[in-house]
Write a protein that holds these residues in place. Sequence first.
Motif, PDB file in Angstrom:
ATOM      1  N   ARG A 126       0.828  -1.203   0.000  1.00 26.85           N
ATOM      2  CA  ARG A 126       0.000   0.000   0.000  1.00 26.85           C
ATOM      3  C   ARG A 126       0.863   1.255   0.000  1.00 26.85           C
ATOM      4  O   ARG A 126       1.811   1.365   0.781  1.00 26.85           O
ATOM      5  N   ASP A 159       1.074   5.373   0.481  1.00 32.78           N
ATOM      6  CA  ASP A 159       0.443   6.606   0.971  1.00 32.78           C
ATOM      7  C   ASP A 159       1.178   7.803   0.409  1.00 32.78           C
ATOM      8  O   ASP A 159       2.412   7.842   0.420  1.00 32.78           O
ATOM      9  N   ASN A 180      -4.680   3.260  -8.019  1.00 33.21           N
ATOM     10  CA  ASN A 180      -5.766   2.280  -7.854  1.00 33.21           C
ATOM     11  C   ASN A 180      -6.840   2.263  -8.921  1.00 33.21           C
ATOM     12  O   ASN A 180      -7.628   1.326  -8.970  1.00 33.21           O
ATOM     13  N   PHE A 238     -18.307   3.055  -8.272  1.00 37.17           N
ATOM     14  CA  PHE A 238     -17.252   3.735  -7.519  1.00 37.17           C
ATOM     15  C   PHE A 238     -16.724   2.915  -6.341  1.00 37.17           C
ATOM     16  O   PHE A 238     -15.719   3.282  -5.749  1.00 37.17           O
ATOM     17  N   LEU A 239     -17.393   1.817  -5.995  1.00 37.10           N
ATOM     18  CA  LEU A 239     -16.857   0.977  -4.919  1.00 37.10           C
ATOM     19  C   LEU A 239     -15.605   0.249  -5.396  1.00 37.10           C
ATOM     20  O   LEU A 239     -14.603   0.197  -4.680  1.00 37.10           O
ATOM     21  N   TYR A 285     -14.213   0.708  -8.649  1.00 36.64           N
ATOM     22  CA  TYR A 285     -13.361   1.545  -9.484  1.00 36.64           C
ATOM     23  C   TYR A 285     -12.862   2.607  -8.519  1.00 36.64           C
ATOM     24  O   TYR A 285     -13.589   3.539  -8.161  1.00 36.64           O
ATOM     25  N   ARG A 286     -11.624   2.433  -8.057  1.00 39.82           N
ATOM     26  CA  ARG A 286     -11.211   3.157  -6.862  1.00 39.82           C
ATOM     27  C   ARG A 286     -10.549   4.497  -7.157  1.00 39.82           C
ATOM     28  O   ARG A 286      -9.332   4.602  -7.250  1.00 39.82           O
ATOM     29  N   MET A 287     -11.393   5.530  -7.241  1.00 41.59           N
ATOM     30  CA  MET A 287     -10.858   6.889  -7.281  1.00 41.59           C
ATOM     31  C   MET A 287     -10.418   7.265  -5.874  1.00 41.59           C
ATOM     32  O   MET A 287     -10.964   6.759  -4.904  1.00 41.59           O
ATOM     33  N   VAL A 298     -10.350   9.032  -2.427  1.00 38.32           N
ATOM     34  CA  VAL A 298     -11.278   9.821  -1.624  1.00 38.32           C
ATOM     35  C   VAL A 298     -10.453  10.898  -0.918  1.00 38.32           C
ATOM     36  O   VAL A 298      -9.222  10.864  -0.936  1.00 38.32           O
ATOM     37  N   SER A 316      -9.622  11.677   2.033  1.00 43.33           N
ATOM     38  CA  SER A 316      -8.616  11.338   3.045  1.00 43.33           C
ATOM     39  C   SER A 316      -7.422  10.584   2.467  1.00 43.33           C
ATOM     40  O   SER A 316      -6.450  10.331   3.173  1.00 43.33           O
ATOM     41  N   ASP A 317      -7.488  10.203   1.203  1.00 40.28           N
ATOM     42  CA  ASP A 317      -6.346   9.526   0.587  1.00 40.28           C
ATOM     43  C   ASP A 317      -5.221  10.484   0.224  1.00 40.28           C
ATOM     44  O   ASP A 317      -4.108  10.051  -0.076  1.00 40.28           O
ATOM     45  N   PHE A 365      -7.829  -4.568   5.272  1.00 37.83           N
ATOM     46  CA  PHE A 365      -6.987  -3.961   4.259  1.00 37.83           C
ATOM     47  C   PHE A 365      -7.867  -3.420   3.153  1.00 37.83           C
ATOM     48  O   PHE A 365      -8.694  -4.144   2.587  1.00 37.83           O
ATOM     49  N   ARG A 410      -7.628   2.162  -0.285  1.00 32.94           N
ATOM     50  CA  ARG A 410      -7.830   3.567   0.052  1.00 32.94           C
ATOM     51  C   ARG A 410      -7.849   3.722   1.566  1.00 32.94           C
ATOM     52  O   ARG A 410      -7.493   2.815   2.298  1.00 32.94           O
ATOM     53  N   THR A 411      -8.286   4.885   2.032  1.00 31.02           N
ATOM     54  CA  THR A 411      -8.316   5.122   3.476  1.00 31.02           C
ATOM     55  C   THR A 411      -9.704   4.926   4.059  1.00 31.02           C
ATOM     56  O   THR A 411      -9.856   4.717   5.262  1.00 31.02           O
ATOM     57  N   GLU A 412     -10.748   5.040   3.228  1.00 30.80           N
ATOM     58  CA  GLU A 412     -12.119   4.866   3.717  1.00 30.80           C
ATOM     59  C   GLU A 412     -13.035   4.669   2.526  1.00 30.80           C
ATOM     60  O   GLU A 412     -12.570   4.625   1.390  1.00 30.80           O
TER      61      GLU A 412
END
Lengths: 753, 285
Positions: free
Chosen positions: A621, A623, A659, A675-676, A678-680, A682, A684-685, B181, B184-186
């Motif tokens: 992962r 960040d 992602n 959108f669940l 297909y990870r754009m 968010v 807080s990312d 895991f 993303r974060t949320e």
Amino acid sequence: MADIDRLEKVDGFKVVGTRPNRPDGVDKVTGRARFGADIHAPGMLIGKVLRSPHPHAKILSIDTTRALALSGVKAVLTSDDFGDVPAMHQATLHNVMAHNKALYEGHAIAAVAAVDVAIARKAIKLIDVEYEILPHVTDVDAAMAEDAPLLHEDNFTSGIDPKPSKPSNIATWSEFGHGNLDEGFSQADIILEREFTTEATHQGYIEPHACLATYSEDGNSEIWCTTQGHFLVRDTCAALLDIAVSRLRVTASEIGGGFGGKTVVYLEPLALALSRKAGRPVKMVMSRSEVFRSTGPTSSSSMRVKIGVRKDGRIIAADAHLNYQSGAFGGFIAMLGAMCAYACYSLENVRATANEVLTNRPMQASYRAPGAPIVNFAVESVIDELAVELELDPIEFRLMNAAKEGDRSSYGPVFDQIGLIQTLETARDHPHYQATLAKGQARGMAVGFWFNFGGLTSVSLNVNFDGTVTVSVGRPDIGGSRAAMCQMAAEELGIPYDNVRTIIADTSSLGFNDTTDGSRTTFANGLAIIRAARGAIRDMCARAAKTWDIPEEAVEWVDGCARPCGSNAGDFEPMCIAEIARKSPKTGGPIAGHHEVNAEGAGVSFAVHIADVKVDEETGRTDICRYTVVQDAGKAIHPAYVEGQYQGGAAQGIGWALNEGYVYGDDGIMQNPGFLDYRMPVCSDLPMIEAKIIEIPNKGHPYGVRGVGETSIVPPLATVANAICSATGVRMTQIPMAPPVLLKAIEKNNKQV
Amino acid sequence: MKYLAPTTIEGAVRLLSEASGSTRILAGGTDTIVQLNAEQIEPDLIVDIKRIGEIRGITNENGGFRIGAAVSCAEMTEHDGVRDLWPGCVEAAGLIGSTQVQGRATIAGNLCNGSPAADSVPAMVAAGAVVRIIGTDGSRDVAVEKIPVGPGKTSIGADEFVHSIFLPPRPERSGDAYLRFIPRTEMDIAVVGVGINLTMDASGVCTAARVALGAVAETVLLVEEAGDTLIGTHIDDAALDNLARAVSAACKPINDKRGTVEFRTRVAGVLAKRVAKIAAERARG
């Protein structure tokens, strides 16, 4: 009149460069703003589309009998309802409604209009389609194989002379460059050749496609829709339905994001054709799944990049070959990719070639600097690796090879005044680049380029009797452009920002305007508004001269007022805009300015991105801990919205890097149309993205404006990849760098070390 | 499609027993409404249980907490008593969807949706939570791990619905934790989820441990062998390595859009170690 024809203004701005609230802000935060789906008409029907469940299938028959028999169904539409269209519109027609073959899962097969959504949904299921399933291909390399299933039997690669003897899935071949590659590579001390792949991404606008179409018995029609270009919607729909352009009026709603994906029609011609059949207004709104399966996306790709350098750090030769997957119909995006490949560098021997490849996927649409981020990932990854090999700081290495004014660009033209060197130097000296890395973090950077465009533009500006001003433009506002338009008009007229209101006029109110894309709006609209304002000023000065009975040349315009100037002007109190406007009925009638132009001289722009990342080496992962964008704006009219463009592009690019991506199964069906999955990113990312504006004026604009909307999505893929490489020692050659992919690469690398 | 909102348990039971077509229970609706909109389900009857007062509260029962089926995750995460007793269950409930979603979503709904990736379920399984189900034949109490039987499938009958979930009292020096895991974060769905609940004796030796895994099999798994690797240890590095191995060995995941078999198996072990450390920290106080 001395000052009126000046074209350059580099300082002394009063309104330009400030950060007023956007004129559409209150309506947007209160929910009052009307987007595509926020409209209703008396007697309105709801339209729904039947879409192909197969990625590739011959349509043997469509039987609409059962659907038409359902109570509440008012019209059913198939490709039989459309006639022949001009060749330039054929792909569009066959994309909005499949013609003989379904070319991708989600391809429109038929449409219905019914009195409510439940009946429309039910009717769709009552349309009987007989398919002959054909073999399909969704992978770019597989589509180029000898035995690949052909999408179009009549596709012969264009751009090759002589024309190929056999049809294939390669739609177009492009080639750019100059010099002698063999000679260049023979002088190189280090040559790196690497291969890369990227997956398709979607523009991901929050607002799905939506429209309301009304076709009247008298032959006049109207469309309300969410679009980046309502003139394009008008002209395309008129061509597809064979109606006169003057008969169709299109109004653009507020737009909830486009990013290039709303520069094509999907629902609009279907809604209009359904309305024509049913005799009632028809509203259509896509679901998110339809948006993913039938609109957008960008290309997926496979690429090979080869770069040779001398020990002194000079790049001596650079070659790239790109294969861009374009979905079911060809376009121009591989060509743009090839043009952008090496645009950041001053090169004597350079070549970039590209195939645009047809597959059983949705027809690709532009996505923010279309084609550029993909190739930038490949090229900037190799440049980064070379900097490491040469033991050079990555920014210094780029500075040693940066394109500058007078250089012949890798895609042909000679660069005018450009700001790449200043952008690189600012990034190098930026506190972020100078900062010591936090523990466990690593840094990467990359540089990116985008052309920016101008194009067909028509605006009008009306001075009201109270001295306030209304500006009409013909390009939807997708990034705060109305604020910038008000600022430029206010600046020229010498009046407060709040005294100018800008609206997006419908297609019957102005001459043709090219779509809001290509980062053109603030540049081209702005240029036209400045000239329209100068026209109005010239008129107001003339009226003051007439009132004072002095020559027009003896009147100048200062701070919103006409005043006498020069030795023979006489002594009169200044006459301000409100007074001139109030008296205008008696001095010749309403005061207005307008300007029509094919705007040229959009200045290219460059950006440098810097990222600090942290990689969890046990899970793969990544960040993003700190991120900075340094980019040349030419002149920032509204700095906050320029920063917003920089940040937005970076956010989308980071999503693409990490992602986002279309996931296809062996069945050719998209597995993540929501959108669940297909990870754009968010909120807080991402960290707060720092935006540093540089201003190297563009000589093609009176204030020096360059487009800013697109360049910022170009560098993030490589920036993040280079940072991940610094963090883990793993050079990723595949996008997205999702945790499963990265973890596998890290573990493989650990075994080798 | 018919929508009914009874205000009593008896009323709801009667509606379900009399229903002839397909039915769907609605509590928060954060799965049901989405599935309706996506045309994934087309029930003939929707029974909304939110207006039944009896299942809208959290009650202290013999030192544990009974959480009504219509209690939202937000109400649960704001409940001091539950948070103190079962922090792992609460943090799992606090990961479902977004802040807005948690204002409506319920842990009972999360369980009944039958997703192997449901966040609150591994935490509840690790906690040994007990589900009270009401139906025509009265009520029955069932261990939470007996509810899911496959993706989207549960052992709850068509004429039954969940009344409440009981989080039991627990001994001193106990701790639980849940981690998942996500890329993303949320606002995401677990690629792997791990819930662990353990108890230690005064000398810091683990005396009981339950390990539950999400998103690595057709249902949430209770892995007894994994719990056994911790029992009798101080939860030191060697024990954690054994735990990771046991967890990875128990994984039976699939390759899908969210992750590969290899990735899920590997990361389940990594997460288990991290979760056990947090749970042990909490048990030590």
